[in-house]
Motif scaffolding. Structure first.
Motif, PDB file in Angstrom:
ATOM      1  N   LYS A 166      42.702  47.389  56.932  1.00 26.73           N
ATOM      2  CA  LYS A 166      43.867  47.650  57.354  1.00 26.73           C
ATOM      3  C   LYS A 166      45.484  48.098  56.999  1.00 26.73           C
ATOM      4  CE  LYS A 166      42.043  48.111  61.914  1.00 26.73           C
ATOM      5  NZ  LYS A 166      42.865  48.925  62.929  1.00 26.73           N
ATOM      6  N   GLY A 167      46.179  48.203  57.186  1.00 24.03           N
ATOM      7  CA  GLY A 167      47.885  48.503  56.262  1.00 24.03           C
ATOM      8  C   GLY A 167      48.180  49.764  55.611  1.00 24.03           C
ATOM      9  N   THR A 168      46.607  49.888  54.384  1.00 25.89           N
ATOM     10  CA  THR A 168      46.080  51.127  54.060  1.00 25.89           C
ATOM     11  C   THR A 168      48.015  51.701  54.340  1.00 25.89           C
ATOM     12  OG1 THR A 168      44.416  50.071  53.031  1.00 25.89           O
ATOM     13  CG2 THR A 168      45.464  52.420  52.108  1.00 25.89           C
ATOM     14  N   LYS A 169      47.001  53.218  55.682  1.00 27.71           N
ATOM     15  CA  LYS A 169      48.123  53.851  56.183  1.00 27.71           C
ATOM     16  C   LYS A 169      49.706  53.932  55.543  1.00 27.71           C
ATOM     17  CE  LYS A 169      48.185  56.924  59.635  1.00 27.71           C
ATOM     18  NZ  LYS A 169      47.650  57.254  61.172  1.00 27.71           N
ATOM     19  N   GLU A 170      50.555  52.679  56.148  1.00 29.60           N
ATOM     20  CA  GLU A 170      50.949  52.392  56.759  1.00 29.60           C
ATOM     21  C   GLU A 170      51.827  52.061  55.086  1.00 29.60           C
ATOM     22  OE1 GLU A 170      53.673  52.685  58.959  1.00 29.60           O
ATOM     23  OE2 GLU A 170      51.721  53.098  60.084  1.00 29.60           O
ATOM     24  N   ARG A 171      51.255  51.165  53.925  1.00 29.88           N
ATOM     25  CA  ARG A 171      51.682  51.421  52.959  1.00 29.88           C
ATOM     26  C   ARG A 171      51.756  52.919  52.341  1.00 29.88           C
ATOM     27  NH1 ARG A 171      49.551  49.096  48.727  1.00 29.88           N
ATOM     28  NH2 ARG A 171      47.446  49.104  49.239  1.00 29.88           N
TER      29      ARG A 171
ATOM     30  N   GLY B  74      59.459  62.027  49.447  1.00 31.07           N
ATOM     31  CA  GLY B  74      59.751  63.024  50.450  1.00 31.07           C
ATOM     32  C   GLY B  74      58.994  63.578  50.717  1.00 31.07           C
ATOM     33  N   GLN B  75      58.306  63.001  50.607  1.00 32.34           N
ATOM     34  CA  GLN B  75      56.575  64.013  50.821  1.00 32.34           C
ATOM     35  C   GLN B  75      55.915  62.671  52.154  1.00 32.34           C
ATOM     36  OE1 GLN B  75      54.751  62.776  47.296  1.00 32.34           O
ATOM     37  NE2 GLN B  75      54.168  64.443  46.404  1.00 32.34           N
ATOM     38  N   SER B  76      54.807  64.129  52.530  1.00 31.95           N
ATOM     39  CA  SER B  76      54.144  63.962  53.930  1.00 31.95           C
ATOM     40  C   SER B  76      53.151  62.973  53.580  1.00 31.95           C
ATOM     41  CB  SER B  76      53.605  64.787  55.060  1.00 31.95           C
ATOM     42  OG  SER B  76      52.941  65.711  54.260  1.00 31.95           O
ATOM     43  N   LEU B  77      52.758  62.405  54.563  1.00 24.18           N
ATOM     44  CA  LEU B  77      51.143  61.715  53.092  1.00 24.18           C
ATOM     45  C   LEU B  77      50.477  62.852  52.856  1.00 24.18           C
ATOM     46  CD1 LEU B  77      49.493  58.582  53.730  1.00 24.18           C
ATOM     47  CD2 LEU B  77      49.418  58.997  56.011  1.00 24.18           C
ATOM     48  N   ASN B  78      49.861  63.442  53.927  1.00 28.60           N
ATOM     49  CA  ASN B  78      49.174  64.532  52.756  1.00 28.60           C
ATOM     50  C   ASN B  78      49.071  64.996  51.642  1.00 28.60           C
ATOM     51  OD1 ASN B  78      46.526  66.150  54.006  1.00 28.60           O
ATOM     52  ND2 ASN B  78      48.081  67.836  53.466  1.00 28.60           N
ATOM     53  N   GLN B  79      50.961  64.958  51.146  1.00 28.19           N
ATOM     54  CA  GLN B  79      50.548  65.674  50.337  1.00 28.19           C
ATOM     55  C   GLN B  79      50.584  64.891  49.527  1.00 28.19           C
ATOM     56  OE1 GLN B  79      54.960  66.909  50.618  1.00 28.19           O
ATOM     57  NE2 GLN B  79      54.284  68.524  48.750  1.00 28.19           N
ATOM     58  N   PHE B  80      51.192  64.124  49.951  1.00 32.65           N
ATOM     59  CA  PHE B  80      51.074  62.302  48.604  1.00 32.65           C
ATOM     60  C   PHE B  80      49.192  62.074  48.535  1.00 32.65           C
ATOM     61  CE2 PHE B  80      50.393  57.725  48.358  1.00 32.65           C
ATOM     62  CZ  PHE B  80      51.553  57.598  46.934  1.00 32.65           C
ATOM     63  N   ILE B  81      48.713  62.701  49.066  1.00 33.52           N
ATOM     64  CA  ILE B  81      47.759  62.075  49.172  1.00 33.52           C
ATOM     65  C   ILE B  81      46.955  63.388  48.473  1.00 33.52           C
ATOM     66  CG2 ILE B  81      44.954  61.393  50.108  1.00 33.52           C
ATOM     67  CD1 ILE B  81      46.251  60.263  51.843  1.00 33.52           C
ATOM     68  N   VAL B  82      46.986  64.241  48.628  1.00 34.73           N
ATOM     69  CA  VAL B  82      46.546  65.248  47.349  1.00 34.73           C
ATOM     70  C   VAL B  82      46.727  65.390  46.193  1.00 34.73           C
ATOM     71  CG1 VAL B  82      46.161  68.187  47.743  1.00 34.73           C
ATOM     72  CG2 VAL B  82      46.580  67.028  49.494  1.00 34.73           C
ATOM     73  N   GLU B  83      48.246  65.224  45.969  1.00 33.61           N
ATOM     74  CA  GLU B  83      48.432  65.577  45.054  1.00 33.61           C
ATOM     75  C   GLU B  83      48.589  63.949  43.590  1.00 33.61           C
ATOM     76  OE1 GLU B  83      53.604  66.614  45.046  1.00 33.61           O
ATOM     77  OE2 GLU B  83      53.140  68.100  45.974  1.00 33.61           O
ATOM     78  N   THR B  84      48.585  63.098  44.493  1.00 35.11           N
ATOM     79  CA  THR B  84      48.033  61.650  43.965  1.00 35.11           C
ATOM     80  C   THR B  84      46.204  61.696  43.176  1.00 35.11           C
ATOM     81  OG1 THR B  84      49.478  60.677  45.024  1.00 35.11           O
ATOM     82  CG2 THR B  84      47.333  59.396  43.884  1.00 35.11           C
ATOM     83  N   VAL B  85      45.628  62.462  44.291  1.00 39.93           N
ATOM     84  CA  VAL B  85      44.240  62.588  43.147  1.00 39.93           C
ATOM     85  C   VAL B  85      43.893  63.778  42.610  1.00 39.93           C
ATOM     86  CG1 VAL B  85      41.874  63.200  44.552  1.00 39.93           C
ATOM     87  CG2 VAL B  85      43.425  62.410  46.216  1.00 39.93           C
ATOM     88  N   GLU B  86      45.070  64.951  42.905  1.00 45.05           N
ATOM     89  CA  GLU B  86      44.935  65.953  42.298  1.00 45.05           C
ATOM     90  C   GLU B  86      45.419  65.579  40.107  1.00 45.05           C
ATOM     91  OE1 GLU B  86      43.329  68.913  41.917  1.00 45.05           O
ATOM     92  OE2 GLU B  86      42.390  69.062  43.977  1.00 45.05           O
ATOM     93  N   ALA B  87      46.741  64.955  40.373  1.00 46.91           N
ATOM     94  CA  ALA B  87      47.222  64.296  39.315  1.00 46.91           C
ATOM     95  C   ALA B  87      46.235  63.413  38.633  1.00 46.91           C
ATOM     96  CB  ALA B  87      48.328  63.705  39.355  1.00 46.91           C
ATOM     97  N   GLU B  88      45.424  62.772  39.341  1.00 50.18           N
ATOM     98  CA  GLU B  88      44.486  62.015  38.547  1.00 50.18           C
ATOM     99  C   GLU B  88      43.165  62.256  38.129  1.00 50.18           C
ATOM    100  OE1 GLU B  88      41.908  58.136  37.735  1.00 50.18           O
ATOM    101  OE2 GLU B  88      44.327  58.627  37.605  1.00 50.18           O
ATOM    102  N   ILE B  89      42.797  63.710  38.539  1.00 51.07           N
ATOM    103  CA  ILE B  89      41.987  64.902  38.421  1.00 51.07           C
ATOM    104  C   ILE B  89      42.125  65.483  37.623  1.00 51.07           C
ATOM    105  CG2 ILE B  89      40.387  66.685  38.620  1.00 51.07           C
ATOM    106  CD1 ILE B  89      40.404  65.732  41.908  1.00 51.07           C
ATOM    107  N   GLU B  90      43.135  65.845  37.041  1.00 49.29           N
ATOM    108  CA  GLU B  90      44.154  66.387  35.813  1.00 49.29           C
ATOM    109  C   GLU B  90      44.174  65.182  34.741  1.00 49.29           C
ATOM    110  OE1 GLU B  90      47.547  68.432  36.451  1.00 49.29           O
ATOM    111  OE2 GLU B  90      46.871  69.334  37.940  1.00 49.29           O
ATOM    112  N   ARG B  91      44.378  64.287  34.626  1.00 48.79           N
ATOM    113  CA  ARG B  91      44.945  62.917  34.401  1.00 48.79           C
ATOM    114  C   ARG B  91      42.979  62.692  33.663  1.00 48.79           C
ATOM    115  NH1 ARG B  91      43.759  57.779  32.754  1.00 48.79           N
ATOM    116  NH2 ARG B  91      42.718  57.786  35.085  1.00 48.79           N
ATOM    117  N   ALA B  92      42.180  62.379  34.036  1.00 50.97           N
ATOM    118  CA  ALA B  92      40.792  62.020  33.531  1.00 50.97           C
ATOM    119  C   ALA B  92      39.834  63.651  33.080  1.00 50.97           C
ATOM    120  CB  ALA B  92      39.546  61.816  35.052  1.00 50.97           C
TER     121      ALA B  92
END
Length: 64
Positions: free
Chosen positions: A30-35, A44-62
């Motif tokens: 609880k509270g994670t979604k709001e954060r 300036g992103q949607s929640l979906n866009q933020f999650i997708v881009e963050t995960v993709e950046a982590e995969i590229e970094r790894a």
């Protein structure tokens, strides 16, 4: 006012989503979604866009 979204548009949208996208459900404390929404909005992103881009950046970094 009139109809903004026709039945044909609805069917086309459903077909597109079914054929072109995967759906992923995420469960978090609880509270994670709001954060996350606040972090996305600050960028300036949607929640979906933020999650997708963050995960993709982590995969590229790894992969480096």
């Amino acid at each position: 006012m009139g109809v903004k979204y026709t039945e044909a548009q609805k069917k086309a949208s459903i077909k597109y989503l079914r054929e072109k996208t995967d759906s992923i459900q995420i469960r978090a404390q609880k509270g994670t979604k709001e954060r996350w929404k606040d972090a996305a909005a600050a960028r300036g992103q949607s929640l979906n866009q933020f999650i997708v881009e963050t995960v993709e950046a982590e995969i590229e970094r790894a992969d480096e």
